[in-house]
Scaffold this active site. Structure first.
Site, mmCIF file in Angstrom:
data_model
loop_
_atom_site.group_PDB
_atom_site.id
_atom_site.type_symbol
_atom_site.label_atom_id
_atom_site.label_comp_id
_atom_site.label_asym_id
_atom_site.label_seq_id
_atom_site.Cartn_x
_atom_site.Cartn_y
_atom_site.Cartn_z
ATOM 1 N N ASP A 1 41.564 39.996 44.817
ATOM 2 C CA ASP A 1 42.121 41.070 44.004
ATOM 3 C C ASP A 1 41.119 42.202 43.963
ATOM 4 O O ASP A 1 39.912 41.993 44.122
ATOM 5 C CB ASP A 1 42.406 40.600 42.568
ATOM 6 C CG ASP A 1 41.143 40.616 41.717
ATOM 7 O OD1 ASP A 1 40.980 41.558 40.912
ATOM 8 O OD2 ASP A 1 40.305 39.703 41.862
ATOM 9 N N ASP B 1 42.697 37.281 34.282
ATOM 10 C CA ASP B 1 41.270 37.018 34.168
ATOM 11 C C ASP B 1 40.962 36.752 32.698
ATOM 12 O O ASP B 1 41.799 36.927 31.822
ATOM 13 C CB ASP B 1 40.446 38.175 34.737
ATOM 14 C CG ASP B 1 40.640 39.475 33.996
ATOM 15 O OD1 ASP B 1 41.191 39.456 32.887
ATOM 16 O OD2 ASP B 1 40.233 40.514 34.525
#
Length: 376
Positions: free
Chosen positions: A271, A92
């Site tokens: 996720d 990320d």
């Protein structure tokens, strides 16, 4: 990289596909265990591969940037070599972590100035250097630098934030496309749809992200406190707009029920820290419902953790034994529970894929949702 859409469910928007990367193919729908600091907490890499059967894991740009630092990761030859994981990795952008530190950061057009949660030192993230950092980490999939708005969020704030996220995205793309892959294998940039829970903003963002024609797309800013119904509504709206021939990643989601419902809405990748975080507190997800292993009722229950489970630990340890370990605060308790929960999540998405392919997903999903909310 290439995404092949193989099957679509006739009664929902659920899809089965294959996402090919230089570190291996990912069978979708897929759940990605979160390895914030280069490790999935309490789980060995060989367990991730052989027992949990993870196909891709996450790393966190913010945490890896602070520790061990990008120079160390570069000297190691990238995160794959540093942590011994030779399957795909997604990072990320660090945006969520920065913006969650609202009292320790300052947001500008250029980027974000923030203080380290470790030692208070000041740092700066911009769309450009976040692309450079993620390339140096060596992720196969790199996320755009965006602002994740809180919930609830004022409409005008969400609108202005979305405009900033889109301007930052253009800078991310320009930097990503103008710099080489750090370690010689292909890396992909995923833009992120934002817009809080406002339909017009979500639609505008989805259209803007779709127009960029990247290898895959993500949906952010959900599962941040809004009711599940609003999350499903926004997800359904966005998947109607995002292209069908590219993978769709719903960030930070979620419970097993959330995952099944969002698979039905056309999401391919998920996720969440929930399986490992809850495991460390003695909460187990099973095919028959949720178990709080701390409860007295499991003290003399010598049955398997999950009779339908596919994990090695499901067969090797009883509920009574795991409860004993939890009661004694043994480190092995968190490890066993983490392996179990992650294996369950991977079993769940694998089963969903199989049901999509054989045409029975919708009915199976409705049965499983009723089971998965039960407290045993």
């Amino acid at each position: 990289m290439k995404f092949n859409l193989l099957h679509t469910d006739l009664k929902s928007k659920a899809r089965a596909g294959e996402f090919q990367t230089d570190h291996g193919s990912i069978q979708t729908p897929i759940f990605m265990p979160v390895g914030t600091a280069g490790t999935v907490k309490g789980v060995h890499q060989h367990e991730l591969k052989n027992d949990i059967k993870a196909q891709i894991i996450l790393g966190n740009t913010y945490h890896l940037y602070l520790r061990p630092g990008i120079q160390t990761i570069e000297k190691a030859g990238g995160l794959h070599k540093f942590n011994g994981w030779d399957y795909p990795i997604l990072t990320d952008s660090g945006g969520y972590q920065i913006f969650s530190l609202s009292h320790q950061r300052k947001l500008t057009e250029e980027g974000a100035i923030f203080k380290s949660h470790i030692d208070g030192s000041k740092h700066f993230f911009s769309p450009e250097n976040v692309m450079d950092i993620q390339k140096s980490i060596g992720a196969d999939i790199i996320m755009a630098f965006d602002e994740c708005t809180p919930y609830p969020c004022d409409y005008n704030y969400a609108k202005n934030s979305l405009s900033l996220t889109h301007r930052w995205l253009d800078r991310c793309i320009a930097r990503f496309d103008s710099t080489p892959f750090t370690y010689g294998y292909e890396q992909a940039l995923f833009p992120i749809v934002q817009g809080s829970t406002y339909k017009d903003l979500r639609m505008k963002s989805a259209e803007y992200i779709a127009s960029k024609n990247r290898i895959g797309n993500a949906i952010g800013g959900l599962s941040v406190g809004e009711p599940a119904e609003e999350m499903y509504e926004m997800t359904n709206l966005v998947t109607d707009i995002l292209p069908t021939d590219k993978p769709r990643y719903l960030m930070g989601v979620g419970t097993p029920v959330n995952i099944l419902e969002c698979i039905a809405l056309g999401i391919d990748m998920f996720d969440c820290v929930m399986p490992t975080r809850n495991a460390r507190h003695g909460l187990l997800f099973t095919s028959e419902g949720i178990i709080n292993i701390k409860n007295e009722k499991w003290k003399n229950d010598f049955s398997e953790l999950d009779p339908n489970g596919t994990s090695v630990v499901d067969k090797a340890y009883s509920k009574a034994y795991l409860r004993h370990l939890v009661t004694c605060n043994e480190l092995l308790a968190a490890q066993i529970a983490s392996v179990h929960n992650l294996a369950f999540y991977l079993w769940l998405v694998k089963s969903a894929r199989e049901k999509i392919i054989d045409g029975t997903f919708y009915e199976w999903k409705n049965i499983m949702v009723k089971k998965l909310i039960e407290r045993l």
